[in-house]
Design a protein around this motif. Sequence first.
Motif, PDB file in Angstrom:
ATOM      1  N   THR A 191     -49.656 -25.123   0.716  1.00  0.00           N
ATOM      2  CA  THR A 191     -50.632 -26.050   1.283  1.00  0.00           C
ATOM      3  C   THR A 191     -50.347 -27.483   0.873  1.00  0.00           C
ATOM      4  O   THR A 191     -50.034 -27.774  -0.271  1.00  0.00           O
ATOM      5  N   GLU A 192     -50.479 -28.383   1.843  1.00  0.00           N
ATOM      6  CA  GLU A 192     -50.412 -29.816   1.582  1.00  0.00           C
ATOM      7  C   GLU A 192     -51.634 -30.487   2.199  1.00  0.00           C
ATOM      8  O   GLU A 192     -52.157 -30.042   3.227  1.00  0.00           O
ATOM      9  N   LEU A 193     -52.083 -31.554   1.564  1.00  0.00           N
ATOM     10  CA  LEU A 193     -53.175 -32.344   2.117  1.00  0.00           C
ATOM     11  C   LEU A 193     -52.627 -33.254   3.207  1.00  0.00           C
ATOM     12  O   LEU A 193     -51.618 -33.930   3.024  1.00  0.00           O
ATOM     13  N   ALA A 194     -53.307 -33.263   4.344  1.00  0.00           N
ATOM     14  CA  ALA A 194     -52.910 -34.155   5.435  1.00  0.00           C
ATOM     15  C   ALA A 194     -53.778 -35.402   5.473  1.00  0.00           C
ATOM     16  O   ALA A 194     -53.296 -36.490   5.799  1.00  0.00           O
ATOM     17  N   GLU A 195     -55.066 -35.249   5.130  1.00  0.00           N
ATOM     18  CA  GLU A 195     -55.988 -36.384   5.229  1.00  0.00           C
ATOM     19  C   GLU A 195     -57.199 -36.132   4.334  1.00  0.00           C
ATOM     20  O   GLU A 195     -57.656 -34.997   4.196  1.00  0.00           O
ATOM     21  N   VAL A 196     -57.719 -37.193   3.746  1.00  0.00           N
ATOM     22  CA  VAL A 196     -58.934 -37.125   2.937  1.00  0.00           C
ATOM     23  C   VAL A 196     -59.923 -38.146   3.489  1.00  0.00           C
ATOM     24  O   VAL A 196     -59.597 -39.334   3.586  1.00  0.00           O
ATOM     25  N   THR A 197     -61.114 -37.671   3.846  1.00  0.00           N
ATOM     26  CA  THR A 197     -62.127 -38.551   4.433  1.00  0.00           C
ATOM     27  C   THR A 197     -63.386 -38.505   3.594  1.00  0.00           C
ATOM     28  O   THR A 197     -63.940 -37.420   3.367  1.00  0.00           O
ATOM     29  N   PRO A 198     -63.878 -39.649   3.096  1.00  0.00           N
ATOM     30  CA  PRO A 198     -65.116 -39.633   2.314  1.00  0.00           C
ATOM     31  C   PRO A 198     -66.305 -39.278   3.188  1.00  0.00           C
ATOM     32  O   PRO A 198     -66.350 -39.617   4.372  1.00  0.00           O
ATOM     33  N   ALA A 223     -68.047 -36.614  -2.447  1.00  0.00           N
ATOM     34  CA  ALA A 223     -67.895 -35.607  -1.405  1.00  0.00           C
ATOM     35  C   ALA A 223     -66.832 -36.064  -0.417  1.00  0.00           C
ATOM     36  O   ALA A 223     -66.844 -37.217   0.033  1.00  0.00           O
ATOM     37  N   MET A 224     -65.907 -35.154  -0.098  1.00  0.00           N
ATOM     38  CA  MET A 224     -64.798 -35.491   0.785  1.00  0.00           C
ATOM     39  C   MET A 224     -64.502 -34.343   1.729  1.00  0.00           C
ATOM     40  O   MET A 224     -64.609 -33.178   1.349  1.00  0.00           O
ATOM     41  N   ALA A 225     -64.132 -34.703   2.937  1.00  0.00           N
ATOM     42  CA  ALA A 225     -63.581 -33.726   3.876  1.00  0.00           C
ATOM     43  C   ALA A 225     -62.073 -33.745   3.736  1.00  0.00           C
ATOM     44  O   ALA A 225     -61.446 -34.812   3.805  1.00  0.00           O
ATOM     45  N   LEU A 226     -61.489 -32.577   3.495  1.00  0.00           N
ATOM     46  CA  LEU A 226     -60.047 -32.458   3.309  1.00  0.00           C
ATOM     47  C   LEU A 226     -59.435 -31.762   4.522  1.00  0.00           C
ATOM     48  O   LEU A 226     -59.853 -30.669   4.887  1.00  0.00           O
ATOM     49  N   ALA A 227     -58.463 -32.422   5.132  1.00  0.00           N
ATOM     50  CA  ALA A 227     -57.698 -31.807   6.223  1.00  0.00           C
ATOM     51  C   ALA A 227     -56.363 -31.337   5.654  1.00  0.00           C
ATOM     52  O   ALA A 227     -55.687 -32.081   4.934  1.00  0.00           O
ATOM     53  N   LEU A 270     -64.924 -30.843  -0.191  1.00  0.00           N
ATOM     54  CA  LEU A 270     -64.842 -30.815  -1.647  1.00  0.00           C
ATOM     55  C   LEU A 270     -65.898 -31.751  -2.211  1.00  0.00           C
ATOM     56  O   LEU A 270     -65.934 -32.930  -1.881  1.00  0.00           O
ATOM     57  N   LYS A 271     -66.773 -31.194  -3.057  1.00  0.00           N
ATOM     58  CA  LYS A 271     -67.706 -31.999  -3.842  1.00  0.00           C
ATOM     59  C   LYS A 271     -67.254 -31.891  -5.292  1.00  0.00           C
ATOM     60  O   LYS A 271     -67.156 -30.774  -5.819  1.00  0.00           O
ATOM     61  N   ILE A 272     -67.002 -33.031  -5.902  1.00  0.00           N
ATOM     62  CA  ILE A 272     -66.363 -32.995  -7.214  1.00  0.00           C
ATOM     63  C   ILE A 272     -66.959 -34.055  -8.136  1.00  0.00           C
ATOM     64  O   ILE A 272     -67.286 -35.164  -7.712  1.00  0.00           O
ATOM     65  N   SER A 273     -67.119 -33.678  -9.406  1.00  0.00           N
ATOM     66  CA  SER A 273     -67.569 -34.590 -10.453  1.00  0.00           C
ATOM     67  C   SER A 273     -66.448 -34.701 -11.476  1.00  0.00           C
ATOM     68  O   SER A 273     -66.195 -33.750 -12.219  1.00  0.00           O
ATOM     69  N   PRO A 274     -65.760 -35.846 -11.530  1.00  0.00           N
ATOM     70  CA  PRO A 274     -64.652 -35.974 -12.478  1.00  0.00           C
ATOM     71  C   PRO A 274     -65.141 -36.128 -13.905  1.00  0.00           C
ATOM     72  O   PRO A 274     -66.143 -36.797 -14.167  1.00  0.00           O
ATOM     73  N   VAL A 306     -74.808 -45.282   3.275  1.00  0.00           N
ATOM     74  CA  VAL A 306     -73.672 -45.847   2.555  1.00  0.00           C
ATOM     75  C   VAL A 306     -72.629 -44.754   2.363  1.00  0.00           C
ATOM     76  O   VAL A 306     -72.929 -43.671   1.882  1.00  0.00           O
ATOM     77  N   VAL A 307     -71.388 -45.028   2.726  1.00  0.00           N
ATOM     78  CA  VAL A 307     -70.330 -44.027   2.608  1.00  0.00           C
ATOM     79  C   VAL A 307     -69.922 -43.903   1.147  1.00  0.00           C
ATOM     80  O   VAL A 307     -69.780 -44.882   0.434  1.00  0.00           O
TER      81      VAL A 307
END
Length: 327
Positions: free
Chosen positions: A40-47, A56-60, A69-73, A13-14
């Motif tokens: 720096t600017e974010l170009a893309e965020v992929t779960p 968890a996200m891959a940041l381009a 980035l692994k993050i707990s808000p 599950v994504v």
Amino acid sequence: MKIAKLGARQQNVVAHMPRGDDISWQVMRQIVRKWTGEATELAEVTPLSGGCISTAMALALNSGRKCVLKISPHRVDRGYADEAVQLDLLREAGIPVPQVYDCHTGTLAEPFSYILMEFIEGIDLAAARARCSADEFEQLQFQLADMVLKLHERTAPHYMRVTSNGARQFDAWAACYRDIYDPIWREAEKNAALPVKARKQVARLHQRLDQLLAHDDCPRLVHWDLWATNLLAVENPDDHSWRIAALLDPNCKFAHAEAEIAYLELFHTVTPAFLRVYQQSHKLPPEYHRVRKPIYQLYSLLNHLCLFGKEYLKPVNEAIARAAGLV
């Protein structure tokens, strides 16, 4: 016994993309700018898949770089600081792991806990197996065995968790194992879905861990959550050979190394090819197969029952039946 390893209900599950104000684009941009600079600017965020607590996200980035980035808000999550220490320790042992770029434990002023780290190309071991030939997958097993041997060569004077702020130390492995699993057993013991007879059998095993887990080895560094999704493999485009690119998501301890091998066997992460290479340096004695492996696998399954529910009820009952003859 064929057991499927689940996680986050199902590991395929994504992870959900952050919604609302939980994790905004601005927050993510602030995090990467702290690492790379204000341009720096974010170009893309992929779960990314998996994970029960963090996102968890891959940041381009606009520079062409990528990171994870692994993050707990809105949580004070000290686990990321532990993970950073563990990844550094694995790298020092010669294990391929992501480099940590930044790590933050949430505060009132910045209520996000996160770890920012290297993005490593690859697919998980199960996906690689589907693409590999039998010989290529055997080579991956040889590589994995070499890595686990490197890991287990690291020793310590005490059994303990690996944390960022020190951890309780134990002279005896059974005492450390109890400390790890007592809360899990207390929760499982209250699970009405487990038959009363089964709970009584585990209670008897739990009381005899000092005898059942006795061994003559020393504390060794273990990953503690090695299975297919936490192993990245990559194909070389030049000769189409495969290699293990990284080990992910450690939960390191200085423990009895056999517990790690039992976990690898439980979820069929390893094959006889792995065990042949591993046992050239660390022969697994009869007591491992007869006594300790059933115990280690039972407690791992109890943990999964507590985490993921009824999917693990049948495997737990089967593991209890196998281990019941030990007491």
